[in-house]
Design an enzyme around this catalytic site. Structure first.
Site, PDB file in Angstrom:
ATOM      1  N   CYS A  67     102.312 -16.876  23.322  1.00  0.00           N
ATOM      2  CA  CYS A  67     102.356 -16.542  24.750  1.00  0.00           C
ATOM      3  C   CYS A  67     100.952 -16.813  25.249  1.00  0.00           C
ATOM      4  O   CYS A  67      99.971 -16.295  24.690  1.00  0.00           O
ATOM      5  CB  CYS A  67     102.731 -15.080  24.960  1.00  0.00           C
ATOM      6  N   CYS A  69     102.861 -22.720  29.023  1.00  0.00           N
ATOM      7  CA  CYS A  69     103.643 -21.478  29.026  1.00  0.00           C
ATOM      8  C   CYS A  69     104.709 -21.634  27.961  1.00  0.00           C
ATOM      9  O   CYS A  69     105.528 -22.565  28.035  1.00  0.00           O
ATOM     10  CB  CYS A  69     104.295 -21.244  30.388  1.00  0.00           C
TER      11      CYS A  69
END
Lengths: 242, 242
Positions: free
Chosen positions: B202, B88
């Site tokens: 992302c 992440c």
């Protein structure tokens, strides 16, 4: 150790093989009615490819994977698992021993798949099964299917040896692309012989059939997806109660 | 507790979101030159969707996810993790704090991606970046890209708000199918403005672009895949030495 976020998790005994475990993970997510991250089932996935070969132990008297499976089980419980699943059919040969003296529920892929079968076919139906030789030898599905009066068809020995087992080995070696068509043929042969459903009783098999978007999937019970749905249902019940 | 199979594992701080973590898992497998189960990297994946929102903490002063991340880190270390990764990007705002007093290496997705960028583009190149508003605000990539003399392009504010962020939220809500095309347009816009590579900073973004087999992928650096490759390389080095 910090423990401000103790959070219960569902433990996954995986790595048999890794791609099948990743497929299970994706199917848990797909089976979850989630609007955002926070709605998903918390998982702790132990993907350990070093667990001794299940087929070698069942068929050839190789070293038992049970000690490694018990160690993985206990590692997951120590880390907070409140229930356990194992997305590998063959390893369910040891499910009773893993469930014994286990302080948390250990959901069975065989139970989950058989519940789907018996909800989809009439009593006494003919059902096909695609599995490793070891899973077939261990007769994991026989009892529950017999209770539903099912006649069970499995691939003939030549198809098993020359088509099914090489394709499963192909998925384990990462060659998903070339494993789909042979497995589709093996499923189709069982449908042609009169099976009303075919149980994909090896978690490598749906990976390969999904990769080619095989039309036979509509006639199959996917043991991985069945276990994923059972896992989500268990978690929803648990998180409502606690 | 049984401990006959102690086995080191690489720990994965995941669940941010779950689908991105599953994508990371698949990419570790794909990045591994494996002939059978046993050649794969042993992983312990903590997919915890309850970790407080990273964007809310960075942009709106919401509750910090750091305590939950530290707890997950320590849970993984206690369970045998010999290295850690976190698929992440936004959560890497707290990477320094997670690395501090951490007894095992904590590989950075930013480092892994920037190494791929700098191996693929000339010094001084223009590089695009697709990320959450929080990752952009945290300026996670700026320092390393500036050291390579890169000019960094990000989506204009309207594209960010109306295209990128809804598409990322779509992936988190499980709607992968409708998120690919908008994100492809956002990548193409950066390529049209002169970017020689676009960093998918992302981990939801490559999931959506892969789902539509987007042709822009050839011009992108996939942070998830970069971290997966770094993870496999680390494990190969570790297992050779130990």
């Amino acid at each position: 150790m910090t423990d401000l976020h103790p959070g219960s998790v569902v433990g996954v005994l995986g790595g048999m093989g890794p791609l099948a475990t990743a497929d299970f993970f994706s199917k848990v997510i797909a089976a979850t009615p989630a609007g955002n991250d926070a709605d998903h089932v918390p998982l702790l996935i132990h993907s350990d490819p070093r667990i001794p070969s299940r087929p070698a132990a069942i068929l050839q008297g190789g070293p038992s994977p049970l000690p490694a499976l018990l160690a993985a089980r206990d590692r997951l419980i120590a880390a907070g698992a409140v229930a356990l699943v194992m997305p590998c059919n063959t390893a369910h040969h040891w499910h009773a021993q893993l469930q014994a003296r286990c302080p948390v529920p250990f959901l069975s892929i065989v139970d989950a798949a058989c519940q789907e079968v018996t909800s989809e076919v009439a009593r006494g139906a003919t059902v096909g099964i695609i599995a490793t030789q070891a899973t077939l030898a261990a007769r994991l599905f026989d009892q529950q299917l017999a209770q539903w009066g099912c006649t069970v068809l499995q691939p003939d020995d030549q198809t098993l040896q020359q088509v099914v087992l090489p394709a499963i080995a192909g998925v384990k070696a990462g060659d998903v692309a070339h494993s789909g068509l042979p497995l589709q043929q093996a499923v189709q042969a069982l449908l042609d012989r009169g099976a009303s459903r075919v149980i994909l009783a090896c978690t490598e098999v749906p990976v390969a059939l999904d990769a080619i978007a095989s039309p036979v999937r509509a006639h199959c019970v996917d043991t991985t997806a069945a276990l994923a749905r059972a896992c989500v249902a268990w978690w929803q019940q648990y998180s409502r109660v606690t």
